[in-house]
Design a protein around this motif. Structure first.
Motif, PDB file in Angstrom:
ATOM      1  N   ALA A  86     -43.685  13.884  -3.285  1.00 53.59           N
ATOM      2  CA  ALA A  86     -44.649  13.860  -2.071  1.00 53.59           C
ATOM      3  C   ALA A  86     -44.354  12.715  -1.404  1.00 53.59           C
ATOM      4  CB  ALA A  86     -46.062  13.830  -2.530  1.00 53.59           C
ATOM      5  N   ASP A  87     -44.248  11.237  -2.268  1.00 58.39           N
ATOM      6  CA  ASP A  87     -44.048  10.180  -1.713  1.00 58.39           C
ATOM      7  C   ASP A  87     -42.892  10.132  -0.660  1.00 58.39           C
ATOM      8  OD1 ASP A  87     -46.654   9.159  -2.169  1.00 58.39           O
ATOM      9  OD2 ASP A  87     -45.880   7.704  -3.933  1.00 58.39           O
ATOM     10  N   ALA A  88     -41.748  10.686  -1.484  1.00 60.77           N
ATOM     11  CA  ALA A  88     -40.384  10.568  -0.998  1.00 60.77           C
ATOM     12  C   ALA A  88     -40.392  11.526   0.527  1.00 60.77           C
ATOM     13  CB  ALA A  88     -39.451  11.451  -1.685  1.00 60.77           C
ATOM     14  N   ILE A  89     -41.119  12.675   0.514  1.00 65.28           N
ATOM     15  CA  ILE A  89     -41.168  13.482   1.580  1.00 65.28           C
ATOM     16  C   ILE A  89     -41.876  12.659   2.753  1.00 65.28           C
ATOM     17  CG2 ILE A  89     -42.112  15.427   2.531  1.00 65.28           C
ATOM     18  CD1 ILE A  89     -41.989  16.760  -0.194  1.00 65.28           C
ATOM     19  N   VAL A  96     -39.842  18.740   6.180  1.00 66.64           N
ATOM     20  CA  VAL A  96     -39.769  19.359   4.922  1.00 66.64           C
ATOM     21  C   VAL A  96     -40.889  20.730   5.005  1.00 66.64           C
ATOM     22  CG1 VAL A  96     -39.838  19.368   2.600  1.00 66.64           C
ATOM     23  CG2 VAL A  96     -39.183  17.505   3.756  1.00 66.64           C
ATOM     24  N   VAL A  97     -40.004  21.809   4.857  1.00 65.93           N
ATOM     25  CA  VAL A  97     -40.777  23.121   4.657  1.00 65.93           C
ATOM     26  C   VAL A  97     -40.925  23.436   3.298  1.00 65.93           C
ATOM     27  CG1 VAL A  97     -41.132  25.474   5.193  1.00 65.93           C
ATOM     28  CG2 VAL A  97     -40.424  24.010   7.011  1.00 65.93           C
ATOM     29  N   GLU A  98     -42.236  23.579   2.908  1.00 67.12           N
ATOM     30  CA  GLU A  98     -42.429  23.826   1.358  1.00 67.12           C
ATOM     31  C   GLU A  98     -42.194  25.313   1.104  1.00 67.12           C
ATOM     32  OE1 GLU A  98     -46.127  22.896  -0.287  1.00 67.12           O
ATOM     33  OE2 GLU A  98     -45.734  23.998  -2.024  1.00 67.12           O
ATOM     34  N   VAL A  99     -41.544  25.760   0.136  1.00 64.79           N
ATOM     35  CA  VAL A  99     -41.178  27.345  -0.082  1.00 64.79           C
ATOM     36  C   VAL A  99     -41.311  27.603  -1.672  1.00 64.79           C
ATOM     37  CG1 VAL A  99     -39.804  27.779   1.849  1.00 64.79           C
ATOM     38  CG2 VAL A  99     -38.735  27.603  -0.448  1.00 64.79           C
ATOM     39  N   HIS A 100     -42.039  28.956  -1.821  1.00 66.80           N
ATOM     40  CA  HIS A 100     -42.048  29.560  -3.113  1.00 66.80           C
ATOM     41  C   HIS A 100     -41.680  30.698  -3.107  1.00 66.80           C
ATOM     42  CE1 HIS A 100     -43.895  25.810  -4.586  1.00 66.80           C
ATOM     43  NE2 HIS A 100     -44.677  25.804  -3.376  1.00 66.80           N
ATOM     44  N   VAL A 119     -47.889  16.747   3.062  1.00 65.11           N
ATOM     45  CA  VAL A 119     -46.707  15.903   3.588  1.00 65.11           C
ATOM     46  C   VAL A 119     -45.650  16.637   4.228  1.00 65.11           C
ATOM     47  CG1 VAL A 119     -47.412  13.897   2.427  1.00 65.11           C
ATOM     48  CG2 VAL A 119     -45.924  15.377   1.247  1.00 65.11           C
ATOM     49  N   CYS A 120     -45.810  18.241   3.828  1.00 64.33           N
ATOM     50  CA  CYS A 120     -44.758  18.967   4.455  1.00 64.33           C
ATOM     51  C   CYS A 120     -45.185  19.642   5.864  1.00 64.33           C
ATOM     52  CB  CYS A 120     -44.445  20.277   3.369  1.00 64.33           C
ATOM     53  SG  CYS A 120     -43.646  19.761   2.047  1.00 64.33           S
ATOM     54  N   ARG A 121     -44.142  20.190   6.738  1.00 62.68           N
ATOM     55  CA  ARG A 121     -44.271  20.871   7.947  1.00 62.68           C
ATOM     56  C   ARG A 121     -45.259  21.902   7.635  1.00 62.68           C
ATOM     57  NH1 ARG A 121     -41.359  21.123  12.813  1.00 62.68           N
ATOM     58  NH2 ARG A 121     -41.054  18.767  12.425  1.00 62.68           N
ATOM     59  N   GLY A 122     -45.150  22.839   6.598  1.00 60.63           N
ATOM     60  CA  GLY A 122     -45.924  24.020   6.340  1.00 60.63           C
ATOM     61  C   GLY A 122     -45.529  24.444   4.968  1.00 60.63           C
ATOM     62  N   VAL A 123     -46.170  25.511   4.797  1.00 57.40           N
ATOM     63  CA  VAL A 123     -45.747  26.317   3.227  1.00 57.40           C
ATOM     64  C   VAL A 123     -45.466  27.657   3.442  1.00 57.40           C
ATOM     65  CG1 VAL A 123     -46.610  26.511   1.015  1.00 57.40           C
ATOM     66  CG2 VAL A 123     -47.422  24.627   2.294  1.00 57.40           C
TER      67      VAL A 123
END
Ligand code: DQA
Length: 141
Positions: A86-89, A96-100, A119-123
């Motif tokens: 999270a800190d790196a992002i 960054v977009v988080e995906v699963h 801290v991501c643009r979206g999920v």
């Protein structure tokens, strides 16, 4: 040419054979081949690591590249544990977009918490491997 980087975290090297009922039967290599055909004008780079520090190093390496549209990140189980990712992002400039692949919210409670979502643009979660394509679309829109 615009670039996108897909980063996969731990155990995602086993896509296609790992818990196919959850993650499907298609390998990341096969999926990437199809994805690249869908986006001939886009350079889709790929990095996978089972090691938290290597993921952080790669975020630092690419995170200030003005030619990178963004990063599609499936941090795997580090999603739920890694303040360092999270800190790196937060530290980098590119989105960054988080995906699963799976719908983490329909699974065990520990998977409902993400340390990186904020801290991501979206999920994007729950659309199988198509989650990666949707992540790219989000970065291109
Ligand atoms: C995952 C969900 C995580 O909870 C899990 O640890 C993974 C994969 C997904 O893509 O659905 O490794 O990120």
């Amino acid at each position: 040419m615009d670039k996108i980087l897909i980063i996969n975290g731990p155990n995602l090297n086993l896509l296609g054979v790992r818990e196919p009922g959850i993650y499907g039967t298609v390998s990341m290599d096969d999926y990437l081949n199809a994805l690249r055909l869908d986006y001939p004008g886009l350079s889709i780079e790929y990095f996978q690591s089972n090691h938290e520090g290597e993921i952080i190093d790669r975020l630092h390496d690419v995170g200030f590249d003005p030619f990178l549209r963004g990063i599609v990140l499936n941090a795997g189980a580090y999603t739920h544990t890694s303040l360092a990712i999270a800190d790196a992002i937060s530290a980098i400039e590119r989105p960054v977009v988080e995906v699963h692949i799976s719908n983490v919210h329909s699974r065990e409670e520990i998977r409902h918490r993400s340390l990186i979502s904020g801290v991501c643009r979206g999920v994007i979660a729950g659309f199988g491997l198509d989650s990666y394509r949707l992540g790219i679309e989000a970065l291109l829109s």
